[in-house]
Design an enzyme around this catalytic site. Structure first.
Site, PDB file in Angstrom:
ATOM      1  N   ARG A  77      63.440 -76.650 -97.325  1.00 29.55           N
ATOM      2  CA  ARG A  77      64.467 -76.385 -96.323  1.00 29.55           C
ATOM      3  C   ARG A  77      63.866 -75.811 -95.049  1.00 29.55           C
ATOM      4  O   ARG A  77      64.316 -76.084 -93.958  1.00 29.55           O
ATOM      5  CB  ARG A  77      65.516 -75.431 -96.894  1.00 29.55           C
ATOM      6  N   TYR A  78      62.875 -74.970 -95.218  1.00 27.07           N
ATOM      7  CA  TYR A  78      62.197 -74.360 -94.071  1.00 27.07           C
ATOM      8  C   TYR A  78      60.818 -74.988 -93.956  1.00 27.07           C
ATOM      9  O   TYR A  78      60.155 -75.216 -94.969  1.00 27.07           O
ATOM     10  CB  TYR A  78      62.084 -72.846 -94.259  1.00 27.07           C
ATOM     11  N   ARG A  81      57.536 -73.429 -95.861  1.00 26.59           N
ATOM     12  CA  ARG A  81      57.573 -72.957 -97.251  1.00 26.59           C
ATOM     13  C   ARG A  81      58.528 -73.793 -98.088  1.00 26.59           C
ATOM     14  O   ARG A  81      59.528 -74.300 -97.576  1.00 26.59           O
ATOM     15  CB  ARG A  81      57.968 -71.481 -97.316  1.00 26.59           C
ATOM     16  N   CYS A  90      65.635 -69.331-118.197  1.00 24.72           N
ATOM     17  CA  CYS A  90      65.427 -67.899-117.958  1.00 24.72           C
ATOM     18  C   CYS A  90      65.446 -67.174-119.296  1.00 24.72           C
ATOM     19  O   CYS A  90      66.239 -67.519-120.171  1.00 24.72           O
ATOM     20  CB  CYS A  90      66.562 -67.313-117.126  1.00 24.72           C
ATOM     21  N   CYS A  94      72.029 -64.050-116.670  1.00 21.28           N
ATOM     22  CA  CYS A  94      72.881 -63.109-115.947  1.00 21.28           C
ATOM     23  C   CYS A  94      74.227 -63.783-115.731  1.00 21.28           C
ATOM     24  O   CYS A  94      74.281 -64.943-115.337  1.00 21.28           O
ATOM     25  CB  CYS A  94      72.257 -62.758-114.601  1.00 21.28           C
ATOM     26  N   CYS A  97      75.060 -65.397-112.230  1.00 15.84           N
ATOM     27  CA  CYS A  97      74.048 -66.307-111.687  1.00 15.84           C
ATOM     28  C   CYS A  97      74.636 -67.428-110.833  1.00 15.84           C
ATOM     29  O   CYS A  97      75.569 -68.108-111.235  1.00 15.84           O
ATOM     30  CB  CYS A  97      73.266 -66.931-112.838  1.00 15.84           C
ATOM     31  N   ARG A  99      73.242 -70.148-110.263  1.00 14.12           N
ATOM     32  CA  ARG A  99      72.903 -71.435-110.876  1.00 14.12           C
ATOM     33  C   ARG A  99      73.535 -71.565-112.264  1.00 14.12           C
ATOM     34  O   ARG A  99      73.088 -72.361-113.077  1.00 14.12           O
ATOM     35  CB  ARG A  99      71.389 -71.581-111.012  1.00 14.12           C
ATOM     36  N   ASP A 261      77.384 -65.557-103.995  1.00 13.48           N
ATOM     37  CA  ASP A 261      77.902 -66.902-103.723  1.00 13.48           C
ATOM     38  C   ASP A 261      79.208 -67.076-104.493  1.00 13.48           C
ATOM     39  O   ASP A 261      79.457 -66.386-105.473  1.00 13.48           O
ATOM     40  CB  ASP A 261      76.866 -67.947-104.165  1.00 13.48           C
ATOM     41  N   ASP A 298      74.074 -67.237 -98.121  1.00 15.57           N
ATOM     42  CA  ASP A 298      73.695 -68.643 -98.106  1.00 15.57           C
ATOM     43  C   ASP A 298      74.883 -69.476 -97.635  1.00 15.57           C
ATOM     44  O   ASP A 298      75.956 -69.413 -98.216  1.00 15.57           O
ATOM     45  CB  ASP A 298      73.306 -69.085 -99.526  1.00 15.57           C
ATOM     46  N   LYS A 305      69.921 -69.668 -95.474  1.00 18.70           N
ATOM     47  CA  LYS A 305      70.300 -68.250 -95.451  1.00 18.70           C
ATOM     48  C   LYS A 305      70.505 -67.788 -94.020  1.00 18.70           C
ATOM     49  O   LYS A 305      69.719 -68.115 -93.146  1.00 18.70           O
ATOM     50  CB  LYS A 305      69.150 -67.410 -96.032  1.00 18.70           C
TER      51      LYS A 305
HETATM   52  C1  LIG Z   1      65.494 -68.352 -99.582  1.00 18.81           C
HETATM   53  C2  LIG Z   1      64.783 -69.584 -99.521  1.00 18.81           C
HETATM   54  C3  LIG Z   1      63.426 -69.624 -99.174  1.00 18.81           C
HETATM   55  C4  LIG Z   1      62.634 -68.369 -98.868  1.00 18.81           C
HETATM   56  O1  LIG Z   1      63.040 -67.829 -97.656  1.00 18.81           O
HETATM   57  P1  LIG Z   1      62.395 -66.465 -97.135  1.00 18.81           P
HETATM   58  O2  LIG Z   1      63.302 -66.068 -96.026  1.00 18.81           O
HETATM   59  O3  LIG Z   1      60.996 -66.773 -96.735  1.00 18.81           O
HETATM   60  O4  LIG Z   1      62.446 -65.509 -98.293  1.00 18.81           O
HETATM   61  C5  LIG Z   1      62.791 -70.841 -99.097  1.00 18.81           C
HETATM   62  N1  LIG Z   1      63.451 -71.989 -99.369  1.00 18.81           N
HETATM   63  C6  LIG Z   1      64.761 -71.985 -99.695  1.00 18.81           C
HETATM   64  C7  LIG Z   1      65.415 -73.279 -99.977  1.00 18.81           C
HETATM   65  C8  LIG Z   1      65.465 -70.778 -99.796  1.00 18.81           C
HETATM   66  O5  LIG Z   1      66.759 -70.798-100.139  1.00 18.81           O
HETATM   67  S1  SF4 Z   2      70.268 -64.731-111.809  1.00 23.09           S
HETATM   68 FE1  SF4 Z   2      70.227 -66.732-112.838  1.00 23.09          FE
HETATM   69  S2  SF4 Z   2      68.222 -67.619-112.286  1.00 23.09           S
HETATM   70 FE2  SF4 Z   2      68.123 -65.398-111.913  1.00 23.09          FE
HETATM   71  S3  SF4 Z   2      67.333 -64.514-113.818  1.00 23.09           S
HETATM   72 FE3  SF4 Z   2      69.547 -64.386-113.921  1.00 23.09          FE
HETATM   73  S4  SF4 Z   2      70.138 -66.246-115.031  1.00 23.09           S
HETATM   74 FE4  SF4 Z   2      68.040 -66.573-114.298  1.00 23.09          FE
END
Ligand SMILES: *Cc1c(COP(=O)(O)O)cnc(C)c1O
Ligand code: SF4
Length: 335
Positions: A77-78, A81, A90, A94, A97, A99, A261, A298, A305
């Site tokens: 996305r960025y 990175r 996991c 949680c 979560c 996801r 979220d 997000d 973000k």
């Molecule tokens: C949060 C996130 C990152 C990391 O972003 P930082 O601001 O560097 O912590 C990278 N890729 C995606 C898709 C993200 O959601």
């Molecule tokens: S928040 Fe979701 S992805 Fe993160 S540790 Fe908990 S269960 Fe795993």
């Protein structure tokens, strides 16, 4: 070794829990702590099934980050990175979560798709950082982690390696000697290794957790935190201040505070942006700048973000600005 079903939970705690369609995993380390803090504690409700999970409110894929997924294991996305997903599993599940509607469906993605991921990274030299995400990347064995890091170290463009993990406070035994020596080795191969520790409440920390964090902070790596603002868990300035103080005591620099979220099955943890802004502005007053995490949210559909705090107003207009300056509607409601 964890409690893995409603039945096992009932037996362990001698209590009936609501039935939900979501998987359960509570390592004994956490289950034993819950016995001490109580089933209704702010610590415990992060991990115990709740009737709220059966609500139909919320979204299946609240942030839509797979929209920027060029290959299965990568989200780009960025520019500089990527998120790298070596697993969807996991050790702890949680309840809040983001996801939760997609976790654990695919097992270990080790090697299955890796050559495609590697090719993608090779062809995109603008990528400087690989962020191990998941699932929890530390569910992988030291051998698998080593394999990935060894391969990534062959790419000249990769400077930084980051792990986003919930393991330090939920399965500290995973931070074993093998992991420590692996991190030590690769910290001199990459420019920097960063571990982002996910923790939401000061009660997650204890002597056992602290001793593992001491081992990590003795290495030449950076420890940062990410926390999720959660209704009933840490939704007050006092609670967050106490969490942040505990992070700092453990040599972890506060990094992100995420607005929750709107996740289907986790809406009982949701609070509005207005509530979040009020709590955060209280923090600004009682936490020094160097220890203040950035409050972020997000934008849905993979827009990324953005800052959730607005210095001009607590009230929320119903729109967030994406990185191109475009206003994206984002409803802040519970129905
Ligand atoms: C949060 C996130 C990152 C990391 O972003 P930082 O601001 O560097 O912590 C990278 N890729 C995606 C898709 C993200 O959601
Ligand atoms: S928040 Fe979701 S992805 Fe993160 S540790 Fe908990 S269960 Fe795993």
């Amino acid at each position: 070794r964890s409690l893995r079903s409603n039945d096992e939970l009932s037996k362990f705690f001698n209590h009936d829990f609501p039935k939900t369609k979501y998987s359960i995993s509570i390592p004994f380390f956490i289950a034993n702590k819950i016995r001490k803090t109580g089933l209704d504690s702010k610590f415990a409700i992060q991990f115990l099934p709740n009737e709220g999970e059966n609500s139909t409110l919320g979204l299946i894929d609240p942030i839509g980050d797979h929209a920027q997924s060029p290959v299965k294991q990568i989200v780009h996305r960025y520019k500089n990175r990527v998120l790298f997903f070596p697993t969807q599993v996991c050790p702890i599940i949680c309840r809040y979560c983001f996801r939760k509607n997609e976790l654990g469906v695919g097992d270990d993605l080790f090697r299955a798709e890796f050559e495609k991921s590697f090719n993608y990274l090779e062809n995109h030299p603008e990528i400087e950082e690989i962020i191990f995400s998941g699932g929890d990347p530390l569910v992988l064995s030291n051998e698998k982690l080593s394999y990935y890091l060894e391969r990534f170290s062959k790419l000249k463009s990769i400077k930084y390696i980051r792990f986003h993990t919930r393991v330090p406070t939920t399965l500290p035994s995973r931070i074993d000697e093998g992991l420590i020596s692996l991190l030590k080795k690769f910290s001199s191969i990459f420019k920097k290794i960063i571990i982002v520790v996910h923790a939401n409440h000061s009660e997650e920390f204890c002597k056992v957790v602290a001793s593992k964090l001491t081992k990590l902070s003795a290495l030449n790596i950076s420890l940062l935190s990410q926390s999720v603002l959660l209704k009933g868990v840490n939704d007050s300035t006092e609670e967050l201040k106490s969490l942040i103080e505990t992070l700092v005591e453990n040599n972890i620099t506060p990094y992100y505070l995420h607005h929750p979220d709107r996740v289907k099955g986790a809406m009982h943890f949701y609070l509005t942006i207005e509530e979040g802004r009020k709590i955060y502005s209280g923090l600004r007053d009682s936490i020094s700048g160097w220890a203040l995490p950035t409050y972020v949210i997000d934008i849905p559909e993979g827009e990324g973000k953005v800052n959730a705090f607005n210095p001009e107003t607590y009230s929320y207009s119903g729109q967030l600005i994406n990185k191109k300056g475009k206003k994206i509607p984002h409803q802040d409601f519970l129905e």
